[in-house]
Design a protein around this motif. Sequence first.
Motif, PDB file in Angstrom:
ATOM      1  N   ASP B 206      19.086  32.230  20.480  1.00 44.69           N
ATOM      2  CA  ASP B 206      18.198  31.534  21.419  1.00 44.69           C
ATOM      3  C   ASP B 206      17.217  32.528  22.026  1.00 44.69           C
ATOM      4  N   THR B 207      17.393  32.898  23.264  1.00 46.75           N
ATOM      5  CA  THR B 207      16.438  33.763  23.959  1.00 46.75           C
ATOM      6  C   THR B 207      16.544  35.206  23.452  1.00 46.75           C
ATOM      7  N   LEU B 224      20.369  37.015  12.476  1.00 45.72           N
ATOM      8  CA  LEU B 224      19.668  36.007  11.685  1.00 45.72           C
ATOM      9  C   LEU B 224      19.458  34.746  12.505  1.00 45.72           C
ATOM     10  N   ALA B 225      18.310  34.119  12.308  1.00 44.68           N
ATOM     11  CA  ALA B 225      18.041  32.859  13.004  1.00 44.68           C
ATOM     12  C   ALA B 225      17.055  32.034  12.200  1.00 44.68           C
ATOM     13  N   ALA B 226      17.073  30.735  12.428  1.00 42.70           N
ATOM     14  CA  ALA B 226      16.181  29.843  11.685  1.00 42.70           C
ATOM     15  C   ALA B 226      15.214  29.139  12.626  1.00 42.70           C
ATOM     16  N   SER B 227      15.714  28.084  13.287  1.00 42.11           N
ATOM     17  CA  SER B 227      14.802  27.192  14.006  1.00 42.11           C
ATOM     18  C   SER B 227      14.009  27.863  15.121  1.00 42.11           C
ATOM     19  N   ILE B 228      14.619  28.842  15.817  1.00 39.12           N
ATOM     20  CA  ILE B 228      13.850  29.418  16.936  1.00 39.12           C
ATOM     21  C   ILE B 228      12.609  30.161  16.427  1.00 39.12           C
ATOM     22  N   PHE B 229      12.668  30.634  15.186  1.00 40.19           N
ATOM     23  CA  PHE B 229      11.472  31.255  14.605  1.00 40.19           C
ATOM     24  C   PHE B 229      10.552  30.189  14.012  1.00 40.19           C
TER      25      PHE B 229
END
Lengths: 208, 254
Positions: B206-207, B224-229
């Motif tokens: 998230d943040t 790793l991240a998807a939607s926040i990017f």
Amino acid sequence: MNIALIEYGAGNLPSVERALARLGVASQRASTPEGLESCDALILPGVGHFGALMRSLAERKLIDPIRNAVSRGVPLMGICLGLQAMFATSDEAPGDVGLNLFPQNVSALPPTDRLPHMGWNQLRRVRPSRLLEGVPQDAYFYFAHSYAALDAGEAAVALCDHSASFVAVLEKGNVFATQFHPEKSGPVGAAVLSNFVKQASKSQDGKQ
Amino acid sequence: MSLAHRIIPCLDTDGERVVKGVNFVNLRDAGDPAALAARYNIEGADELVVLDIAASRDHRPTFLETIRRVAAELAIPLTAGGGVANVDDGRAILRAGADKLTVNTAAIRHPELLTALAAEFGSQAVVLAIDAKRVGDHWEAFVRGGSVATGIDAVEWARKGVACGAGEILITSMDKDGTRSGFDCPLTAAISRAVTVPVIASGGADTPETFLEVFKEGRADAALAASIFHDSIHGLGDLKRYLGEHGVSVRQTS
């Protein structure tokens, strides 16, 4: 100028090809002794295993043609395992012999830090470098390896520290190599490849 | 001078189109993996992961074409996976232009697959993906996209996977995935302590503070991240500046 990527089954050959294409540099693939003879510059890409690479080169009868090209003054650039293959031997494949352009051994990195050494790291420059000309001192390059050359004498122009201090950039006469992947290292990686192409062009101009 | 902590955007695809977190802004074709890849390549992603979450055999050629199109946009490393069941699957993914492959379900059933993949392509190309969920006082590994419990302890599995040849662990917290409530730091730290290879944390991003936590408390090497990017909630540049200011080594890009 005729730049050839030595083709022996390495996975990263297309990425190197694309990285050169983005620089506006056309390259071709060479997988035969004849193919190597007609080239103005050579690139030896590499991922995988030291022994497997040397066996692939041997099966294609490319070992002597590469060594002969270097003797003729043809610029050669090794990438990652392509750097390691320039040495005499490697801990990864005891008993197998490398291209032997450098007499030292490639060592398994000690397990001091996490291995493989995977990701972006900075360099420590120890001698003037043609490949790193114009590249910021604090630039990050992409590495993915567990073996490295800890010593290359005067040919070591930049080192990197992870588990041990190892050779990250190597230059000696017409032989160049990086332990990192310039084709995967964003804009600074492109600059390194561009510097190699410049060196290769200079060497060709010198001949004409 | 030290190894930078990596920030890795992930594209979950059905083989062809990005299927999770697709409210992208400023993209003409929002679901096109190649268009997103081009954007992240410029914005300073350290690596990109593209997964075929459907992983159906019929779709395999389509996914390989997607890998080719994504790889063509990148001057950074690419990891791809979904449904890798044997060495031939792995070879096809790497030949299509990926630098590393992920393996999950098939490896739990046949750990020797990790050994075979590492022998063929080198450990640095073999990422063991583990989907883990808290069960009582430990974490259990799940397979088939998190739908099937295995009864196997996730931390033990990570340790064994590395012994078999995995060169990196991608640990996804099923409890955190999609919640945007922060990474699972205790899980990530437990995995990180158990293995000597790099660990990528996934699920719950998230943040910028959540990334700081997973690098410090979670001992992650990469996040790793998807939607926040995809949703441009956080730009990669701003995120890395924040981390840099808080003492995390990151590769700053302009």
